[in-house]
Scaffold this motif. Structure first.
Motif, short mmCIF file in Angstrom:
data_model
loop_
_atom_site.label_atom_id
_atom_site.label_comp_id
_atom_site.label_asym_id
_atom_site.label_seq_id
_atom_site.Cartn_x
_atom_site.Cartn_y
_atom_site.Cartn_z
N ASP A 276 0.86 -1.19 0.00
CA ASP A 276 0.00 0.00 0.00
C ASP A 276 0.89 1.24 0.00
N ASN A 277 0.69 2.15 -0.96
CA ASN A 277 1.53 3.35 -1.01
C ASN A 277 1.01 4.47 -0.11
N ALA A 278 -0.05 4.20 0.66
CA ALA A 278 -0.61 5.14 1.65
C ALA A 278 -1.10 6.43 1.00
N ALA A 279 -1.62 6.33 -0.21
CA ALA A 279 -2.14 7.52 -0.90
C ALA A 279 -3.56 7.87 -0.45
N ASP A 280 -4.23 6.93 0.23
CA ASP A 280 -5.60 7.17 0.70
C ASP A 280 -5.74 6.64 2.12
N VAL A 281 -5.29 7.43 3.06
CA VAL A 281 -5.37 7.06 4.47
C VAL A 281 -6.46 7.90 5.14
N VAL A 282 -7.38 7.23 5.84
CA VAL A 282 -8.50 7.92 6.48
C VAL A 282 -8.31 7.89 8.00
#
Length: 589
Positions: free
Chosen positions: A90-96
């Motif tokens: 996961d490249n962590a481009a969408d962290v909530v």
């Protein structure tokens, strides 16, 4: 970067969504419009304290949710990976990140829907958001970060020295551990060696042999039944040899029997099978006769021998019970004990060798640390000059900025230049930023600067000097324009814009000269809807910006003159921005 934030039931905020962009995000609006509430909401996402009194009237809980892109922030990605909030690929481009607070003051925090402690949000925030304006969550005010900032700033001439030191330091720590382990063994060597020798001698003096136990058990059975064995053997011998009544020996009678059966088989074939099977009887009886004769002649019963066999079997059983092993295992264990004894006897030589290795590696690490420290001194001199220039640009005309580099000392450290040096993975330097804003005042640690506005501008100066030297994704500046105006306002705007080329910047300002540099301009105001006050946020398009800039310049009614001045200011900001972009491209090439 912070891509979007949703805030519900937070003070006068009922439900808003704010989508930030890359670059410089400016929030403007009348005093008291609620701009700072947005910053406070972001604060909740980075683990700051939540107050239930901020929950909107008639509501049970407040809710804040942020959508982040950490794809270019390796420390943040590593931290999330360690907490198992993202997968390895996961490249962590969408962290909530979500935070809820109810009327009882209870908190609930989530990362990507996974429940977590508020403290984890705070640790994550350390790598992701740097907020300036209040004394909360300020990365650059933590002295522990200053050494990394210096190293990153001067990386072109520090990198090789630090890499060399890291390798030598690791070697030193490995040798130190080995020496300490061996020295620890030395402290109980005698006690341990006595125990090993006792066990080894206890086993060795029995002179154990493999399969000995089986032989002893067989001999014990014979000795315990000696009378019966002698009687049975004697009777068997008598049966074979015959008796005194004139009967032939058994071997001779079997020989006659064999001959009779052979002759019978010649007449009647039914006897043939018996003839074949009886052929070896006489040979077996002869062999058994000789064995019984020798056995009886040599048979010797001794109560002393019985006692010795029983005693030896008792000792073997005792050892087996003590060590929980069979006989062959005990024999092998004796060999292991001997190896340990030999190893202890060579311990002094190992300790002596380890001490030499430790001393040599310490000397090498210290020499490398000296080289690293000298390279840092060069970077510090350049950094101090650069930051001082930036501070003076921002209106601190009497400023003194100094980076102090102290040698860490430890009473149990390594000897160097008449001192006891504490060596760490960073070397032996202890680096901290000091500053004085007024003539005649001695510089103090950066973290002790009091004014929020001053802190924001000082942080901006630091960021302008080192913004390429840290990994923070988002910088937030509140009160950035406190106590400034005129030319300094344009300079602050320039520097905010420059920093925003590397990191996302979110800033609140009342000054048009700063707002003019925005890539994304948001206007915040208060409205009354159904007898309830709430805030409204609007992202201004280009044609709407002159009106807001005009208001910030002092226009009360959006006159043509104020709009004209606003457009002139925006054109000036665009011109400055273009020049800065060209300069950055030139430097990059």
């Amino acid at each position: 970067m912070l891509k979007e934030i949703q805030v519900k039931n937070f003070a006068i905020i009922d439900d808003i969504k704010l989508r930030f962009g890359k670059g410089l995000n400016i929030l403007t609006g009348e005093t008291g419009a609620g701009k700072t509430l947005i910053i406070e909401a972001i604060n909740l996402l980075i683990g700051e304290r939540a107050d239930s009194s901020l929950i909107r009237d008639d509501e049970e809980k407040l809710f804040v949710q942020g959508f982040f892109d950490f794809s270019n922030n390796n420390p943040a990605r590593s931290f999330l990976l360690s907490g198992k909030f993202i997968e390895k690929d996961d490249n962590a481009a969408d962290v909530v990140i979500t935070r809820e607070v109810n009327r009882l003051g209870k908190n609930r925090s989530f990362i990507n829907g996974i429940f977590t402690q508020v403290g984890f949000l705070k640790q994550l925030g350390y790598y992701t958001i740097d907020l300036h304006g209040q004394h909360e969550h300020q990365y650059l005010l933590d002295p522990k970060t200053h050494i990394d900032i210096v190293d990153e700033y001067g990386k072109h001439h520090i990198r090789d020295a630090r890499h060399e030191f890291t390798g030598l330091y690791q070697k030193y720590m490995e040798n130190k551990k080995k020496y300490n382990d061996l020295a620890g063994l030395q402290t109980f060597r005698d006690e341990k060696l006595n125990d090993l020798n006792f066990r080894y001698n206890e086993i060795k003096k029995l002179n154990l042999r493999e399969d000995e136990e089986t032989g002893l058990e067989n001999e014990l059975r014979i000795l315990k039944n000696s009378e019966k064995i002698f009687r049975l053997a004697d009777e068997a011998a008598g049966l074979i040899k015959g008796d005194n009544e004139g009967k032939l020996p058994l071997s001779e009678r079997i020989s006659v029997l064999e001959d009779n059966i052979r002759q019978l088989s010649g007449f009647d074939h039914n006897f043939r099978s018996f003839s074949e099977r009886i052929k070896g009887f006489s040979e077996v009886i002869d062999e058994l006769s000789h064995f019984l004769s020798s056995y009886i002649d040599e048979f010797d019963f001794s109560t002393g021998r019985l006692d010795r066999v029983q005693e030896r079997l008792f000792k073997i059983t005792e050892l087996k019970n003590k060590y929980g092993m069979e006989l062959d295992g005990i024999i092998k264990y004796a060999g292991i004990l001997k190896e340990e004894i030999d190893g202890f006897e060579g311990l002094e030589k190992e300790i002596e060798k380890a001490a030499i290795n430790l001393r040599d590696s310490a000397i090498q690490a210290l020499k490398s640390g000296v080289k690293l420290s000298s390279q840092r001194a060069i970077a510090i001199k350049e950094l101090d000059k650069k930051i001082t220039e930036e501070l003076k640009d921002l209106g601190f005309n009497s400023v003194t900025f100094r980076t102090e580099n102290r040698i860490m000392e430890d009473s149990e450290g390594l000897e160097y230049d008449g001192k006891k040096i504490k060596l760490t993975v960073n070397g032996f330097d202890e680096i901290e930023f000091f500053i004085s804003l007024n003539t005649g005042e001695s510089p103090r640690p950066l973290g002790k600067i009091a004014s929020g506005g001053e802190i924001s501008r000082i942080m901006l100066a630091l960021k302008s000097a080192i913004y390429k030297a840290d990994n923070i994704s988002t910088l937030i500046f509140d009160e950035i324009d406190s106590g400034i105006g005129g030319t300094t306002s344009f300079i602050v705007g320039e520097k905010l814009f420059s920093v925003s080329r590397q990191s996302q910047v979110i800033a609140i300002t009342h000054l048009a000269q700063i707002a003019g540099f925005a890539d994304n301009h948001f206007f915040i105001d208060k409205i009354v809807d159904k007898k309830r006050t709430k805030i409204r946020i609007k992202k201004l398009v280009e044609v709407e910006r002159p009106g807001e800039i005009g208001r910030m310049l002092g226009s009360l009614n959006g006159s043509n003159i104020s709009i004209m001045h606003a457009r002139e200011l925006l054109e000036k900001c665009i011109s400055i921005k273009n020049s800065l972009m060209k300069e950055e491209i030139k430097v990059g090439n």
